[in-house]
Design a protein around this motif. Structure first.
Motif, short mmCIF file in Angstrom:
data_model
loop_
_atom_site.label_atom_id
_atom_site.label_comp_id
_atom_site.label_asym_id
_atom_site.label_seq_id
_atom_site.Cartn_x
_atom_site.Cartn_y
_atom_site.Cartn_z
N ARG A 29 154.25 -53.95 -92.94
CA ARG A 29 155.57 -54.16 -91.92
C ARG A 29 155.14 -52.60 -90.98
N THR A 30 154.91 -51.53 -91.61
CA THR A 30 154.75 -50.45 -91.16
C THR A 30 153.37 -50.51 -90.22
N ASN A 78 156.74 -52.12 -97.67
CA ASN A 78 156.92 -51.84 -96.23
C ASN A 78 155.48 -51.75 -95.69
N ARG A 114 165.07 -52.91 -95.77
CA ARG A 114 164.21 -53.50 -97.23
C ARG A 114 164.23 -52.11 -97.96
N TRP A 115 163.85 -51.02 -97.25
CA TRP A 115 163.64 -49.86 -98.09
C TRP A 115 165.23 -49.38 -98.75
N GLU A 127 164.11 -53.70 -89.85
CA GLU A 127 163.59 -54.33 -91.05
C GLU A 127 163.32 -53.48 -92.28
N ILE A 128 162.11 -52.52 -91.74
CA ILE A 128 161.66 -51.51 -92.73
C ILE A 128 162.93 -50.81 -93.45
N TYR A 129 163.81 -50.17 -92.67
CA TYR A 129 164.81 -49.31 -93.41
C TYR A 129 165.82 -50.28 -94.13
#
Length: 370
Positions: free
Chosen positions: A329-330, A326, A318-319, A314-316
């Motif tokens: 989320r991290t 993020n 969204r980035w 998800e982080i990747y």
């Protein structure tokens, strides 16, 4: 029709595509069952290899129907042929590194041939030309999967791993993938439905884990916590109109940037998203039947680690699409992994802790978005 006109035509996901996704439901069920039966590092590695191999071509069919709407009898029949190949692959998953390796390889080769042939023959000029340059790489990886099915299990793993490496490298060796025409609305909706399919498997895992057990308070509470966690995964992906923002940001890019973003955000990012959901489903399944007991390390790691893998994807995602911050989320990745020791003490406590972690994440993000 010009390439620009071709690109501007948008349409919704068809019922045939939804029907096609039914075979993916079975594939996810098979992968989840396989991992639940063998949570060793080797078993996990085999699942990762098979899932990536399957997803590469499954996402390939998403690109296909994005460029070639299944609106003729021939196209529909060919898609059914591809669906048949995926069904053979799914049937072979439980023993793919054993006696079913040949069936897995044959099914994968059929899926690949149908995909390349239909894409090249029916897509618009730009997409067809781009696919013609990519097809040798796809067929090369399919050849490795096919040949690997005839090899002993160790060499089979080597051949299939080489196929995965070739898949990952192919877009960077063949840099003309920017010529693919991407219809943003259809593309985002189609991948969202794939995520829904995978989340559905997590709910099925609750039912499988509860099968044959007495309906008592601990089972009900554990099941509701499992459902709450699946809902939170859904909210992380779809909440606050993330899919709508993804569609808007994707559509605002130039055609070349859009194709590259589609590959990374909906290909490479969605692989860990879906892997995380599968691993969480295994953890939930093991928790439901042993809610008031401790989990073995593999089961506790499936819950916490699966949630962390999902969040990393998800982080990747969204980035890459510039959707939002993020930071939290991290932090949630670390917090999810920190729940593993809790599961070694009490299974239901780890499940509750994960629900708390995601709950805090979603509340904090919600307040920051106001």
């Amino acid at each position: 029709m010009s390439a620009d006109t071709h690109e501007e035509i948008e349409y919704r996901v068809s019922t045939l595509e939804l029907f096609f996704d039914l075979v993916f439901v079975f594939t996810i069920t098979q992968l989840t069952g396989k991992l639940a039966d063998d949570t060793s590092p080797l078993g996990f590695a085999q699942i990762v290899i098979m899932l990536f191999v399957i997803l590469w071509m499954y996402f390939g069919y998403v690109w296909l129907t994005n460029a070639v709407p299944p609106n003729t009898t021939l196209r529909r029949l060919l898609l059914m042929g591809g669906m048949g190949g995926f069904l053979v692959i799914a049937l072979a998953v439980p023993n793919a590194f054993g006696t079913a390796g040949i069936a897995f390889g044959i099914g994968y080769l059929i899926v690949n041939l149908v995909h390349s042939g239909l894409f090249i023959s029916a897509a618009g000029p730009g997409s067809a030309a781009a696919m013609a340059r990519l097809a040798p790489f796809n067929l090369g990886s399919a050849g490795l999967v096919f040949v690997g099915g005839f090899l002993p299990s160790t060499w089979r793993a080597v051949a299939w791993t080489a196929a995965v490496v070739l898949m990952i490298l192919s877009p960077y060796v063949n840099r003309r993938h920017g010529e693919f025409q991407i219809r943003s609305a259809h593309f985002v909706e189609r991948h969202g439905l794939v995520v829904i399919v995978a989340l559905g498997e997590s709910i099925i895992a609750i039912g499988i884990g509860a099968a044959g057990l007495p309906i008592n308070l601990q089972l009900v509470v554990a099941s509701l916590l499992g459902l709450a966690l699946v809902y939170q995964l859904w909210w992380c992906y779809f909440g606050r109109e993330q899919d709508a923002r993804a569609e808007h940001n994707l559509a605002s890019m130039t055609p070349s940037d859009r194709a590259r973003a589609a590959l990374s955000a909906f290909g490479f990012a969605h692989a860990p998203i879906l892997l995380g959901i599968v691993v969480v489903a295994v953890g939930v399944k093991k928790t439901i039947g042993h809610a008031t007991e401790h989990l073995y390390f593999s089961g506790a790691l499936a819950l916490g680690g699966g949630a962390a893998i999902f969040l990393l994807g998800e982080i990747y995602f969204r980035w890459r699409l510039r959707i939002g911050s993020n930071t939290w989320r991290t932090a949630a990745v670390i917090a999810a992994l920190a729940t593993v020791p809790i599961g070694l003490w009490l299974a239901i406590a780890q499940l509750a802790a994960l629900v708390l972690v995601f709950g805090v994440l979603l509340v904090v993000e919600g307040k920051r978005a106001v």
